[in-house]
Design an enzyme around this catalytic site. Structure first.
Site, PDB file in Angstrom:
ATOM      1  N   ASP A   1       0.820  -1.212   0.000  1.00  0.00           N
ATOM      2  CA  ASP A   1       0.000   0.000   0.000  1.00  0.00           C
ATOM      3  C   ASP A   1       0.856   1.265   0.000  1.00  0.00           C
ATOM      4  O   ASP A   1       1.833   1.366   0.751  1.00  0.00           O
ATOM      5  CB  ASP A   1      -0.905  -0.012   1.241  1.00  0.00           C
ATOM      6  CG  ASP A   1      -1.762   1.226   1.352  1.00  0.00           C
ATOM      7  OD1 ASP A   1      -2.626   1.422   0.488  1.00  0.00           O
ATOM      8  OD2 ASP A   1      -1.540   2.015   2.300  1.00  0.00           O
TER       9      ASP A   1
ATOM     10  N   GLU B   1       1.366  -0.111  -4.933  1.00  0.00           N
ATOM     11  CA  GLU B   1       0.562   1.087  -5.167  1.00  0.00           C
ATOM     12  C   GLU B   1       1.514   2.258  -5.015  1.00  0.00           C
ATOM     13  O   GLU B   1       2.140   2.420  -3.965  1.00  0.00           O
ATOM     14  CB  GLU B   1      -0.579   1.218  -4.165  1.00  0.00           C
ATOM     15  CG  GLU B   1      -1.431   2.452  -4.447  1.00  0.00           C
ATOM     16  CD  GLU B   1      -2.249   2.931  -3.266  1.00  0.00           C
ATOM     17  OE1 GLU B   1      -3.175   3.729  -3.483  1.00  0.00           O
ATOM     18  OE2 GLU B   1      -1.951   2.522  -2.120  1.00  0.00           O
TER      19      GLU B   1
END
Length: 613
Positions: A270, A306
């Site tokens: 993330d 990401e």
């Protein structure tokens, strides 16, 4: 039948079963004393832990066993859960439990994973995917996902977070599956059952911050954080300071733990743009190399980022040493979203002027922004990416962020009334060479909103509500006066649960059948071509909204995409060469021969190389 076996990842952190008892170890460089506190039936027993060099405390005791509850007491006062707890059955603030990783007998010894170029990813939130909201509930839907054409299930973060509900990005115990979803054995059962059906399973992990409630590292290991770098959540995790070796090891072991002990097939990292490291090797290069040399040496593992920075240098071919297989490609999403909805505020401002042109570039080369100036971000964004294979970019029309970042969590099925437009976008997404991702329920046009929800303390809940209002002030359509769903309310969580009874309803059943058909075509016609692709080329056609992308293959063949993503017919000079793989228009060749491209039309063709005789 494959033999059964137990799996355990050995690490210097946490509680480990040994031949001499249970070894407990904690890195607490700011503590003068640490005691192990064993809990049973309301009674407690304290055992002093030995101070070791480097800020470590350790004790081995035969008074603990699998299932024993324990905490760690810092300097005779603060009792905390083990930051490397394998399970916290009474939530993040409660005691940790000793776990025997080898108690689960894995039946998937022959599983070697699936090649990344086959990936069709299905992102889901365990708590809202099924009425049960559990690992067992997900397991009961595996046959449905396999029949749909999914090859990879991606779980949103499951690391123990405070309270009974949450997205998972505020986790505080990175090694402990959240007890609201089930036990470690329940999670392992889900993964083993997925493998039995040929499904890989990925996990979303958060290495950029700890949640604001239930994390006590600052009290005994402030070296985990640094003020040299700042993130949206405060001080950054320290990946490059004097004590960073232990911090880096903590997260490297976490990644290895999920891949080895739980047999996950991959990890999605993330917001890596919020992870700062000025040292060499960069943390993410060291991490990738460690994972490739470990579990990746024996089976396929997926490493996906990401990264808002579009940092192409972190990406490479599938399985390449010290690089990652792919990045979530926000550029493709933003282009398609602007085309479908017309929205142009917030970060969509970067795509508002020429969305089809930017989409064409992203499909052909990876990123739409490869160093150009971003209006929204106020500076250049991205790196050159045309040299990377299409497997390096995960494309999507929806995901948890792009739905949940909306004030009311609306899905495209609510925002886009045109069935033709939505089918065209799905045909671009699901047949492009890049690995596609669906967000749970997207395949049947689910209507349930997916807004941010959590279960924090009353004081923190107030701050979260205020923060959401400030966040949406940047989006004109969500300005002051609009009532936002309360993230802390049970009703906000309940509203996000998928309604599986809708699958048989007319409109939803039709959308589901379209997705099944497209994924079957992908499996038959597109997947075999992906490893053969050399490069993509974008061509803008005559009319507004029309473009073509041509991917050249190693044998000289060409994969063609011909698209008019606009509501009006567009002029075109004939380009319908090759065998039609899929077309939204029933007679696309006749239309092209008349020098026109129908509105919301998407055509895929394969032009085989001529064999000389």
């Amino acid at each position: 039948m494959a033999s059964t076996l137990g799996r355990r990842h050995r690490m210097p952190f946490g509680a480990q079963l040994t031949a001499d008892g249970v070894r407990f170890a904690l890195w607490a460089p700011a503590a003068a004393r640490v005691d192990l506190v064993l809990e049973a039936g309301g009674a407690e027993r304290s055992i002093a832990m030995q101070a070791l060099p480097g800020g470590w405390f350790e004790v081995v005791t035969q008074d603990a066993h699998a299932g024993t509850l324990y905490r760690l007491r810092i300097d005779g006062a603060l009792k905390v859960a083990d930051p490397a707890s394998r399970f916290n059955p009474e939530d993040a603030e409660g005691p940790s439990a000793v776990v025997d990783p080898c108690a689960f007998a894995w039946p998937d010894g022959a599983w070697r994973g699936r090649p990344w170029h086959e990936a069709v990813i299905y992102e889901l939130h365990v708590g809202t995917f099924t009425p049960e909201g559990s690992f067992a509930g997900v397991e009961r839907q595996l046959d449905y996902l396999a029949a749909l054409g999914i090859t990879v299930i991606e779980l949103m973060p499951i690391a123990d977070f405070p309270g009974a509900r949450g997205w998972g990005y505020d986790g505080v115990l990175p090694f402990a599956p959240d007890a609201s979803y089930g036990t470690p054995a329940d999670l392992k059962s889900l993964i083993a059952a997925a493998h039995a059906r040929g499904l890989a399973v990925m996990l979303d992990v958060v290495y950029n911050h700890f949640g604001p409630e239930g994390n006590y590292l600052n009290h005994y290991a402030p070296q985990f954080f640094t003020e040299r770098h700042r993130t949206p959540w405060g001080a950054a995790i320290d990946f490059d300071g004097p004590a960073s070796r232990t911090v880096r090891d903590f997260f490297i072991h976490n990644a290895l733990y999920w891949l080895e002990e739980y047999h996950f097939d991959g990890l999605r990292f993330d917001a890596v743009h919020a992870i700062f490291d000025d040292s060499e090797p960069h943390f993410f290069r060291e991490l990738a190399a460690s994972l490739r040399a470990g579990p990746g040496s024996a089976r396929h593992i997926y490493l996906v980022l990401e990264n808002n920075a579009n940092a192409a240098h972190l990406l490479g071919a599938p399985g390449a040493q010290a690089t990652h297989d792919a990045q979530w490609n926000d550029d493709v999403h933003h282009c398609l979203h602007v085309i479908l909805t017309g929205e142009a505020d917030g970060y969509y401002a970067d795509y508002a002027q020429h969305p089809q042109e930017l989409l064409c570039r992203a499909l052909a080369e990876g990123f739409a922004y490869q160093g150009e100036a971003s209006i929204y971000r106020g500076g250049p964004r991205g790196q050159k990416s045309a040299h990377l294979p299409p497997t390096a970019f995960v494309s999507f029309l929806q995901n948890h962020d792009q739905i949940g970042n909306r004030a009311h969590g609306e899905r495209l099925a609510q925002l886009v009334g045109s069935d033709a437009a939505r089918l065209a976008a799905a045909a671009v997404l699901l047949l492009s060479p890049a690995p596609p991702l669906l967000f749970m329920g997207e395949e049947w046009g689910a209507l349930e909103p997916f807004t941010y929800f959590c279960d924090m303390s009353a004081e923190l809940s107030v701050k979260i509500r205020e923060g959401r209002r400030r966040e949406f002030a940047r989006f004109g359509r969500f300005a002051a006066g609009h009532e936002l769903p309360d993230p802390g309310a049970q009703a906000t969580f309940t509203a996000a649960k998928l309604d599986w009874t809708r699958l048989s309803e007319g409109r939803h059943a039709h959308v589901l059948e379209q997705h099944r058909r497209l994924l079957a075509i992908r499996r038959r016609d597109i997947v075999p071509l992906v490893p053969l692709i050399r490069q993509g080329r974008c061509t803008l056609l005559e009319g507004n909204g029309t473009f073509a992308v041509d991917w050249s293959l190693k044998d000289g063949s060409l994969l063609h995409l011909l698209a008019n993503l606009a509501p009006a017919t567009a002029p075109i000079v004939g380009r319908a060469a090759g065998r039609v793989i899929f077309a939204t228009h029933p007679d696309i060749r006749a239309a092209v021969s008349n020098n026109e491209l129908p509105p919301w039309s998407v055509t895929w063709l394969l032009e085989r190389a001529r064999v000389s005789t």
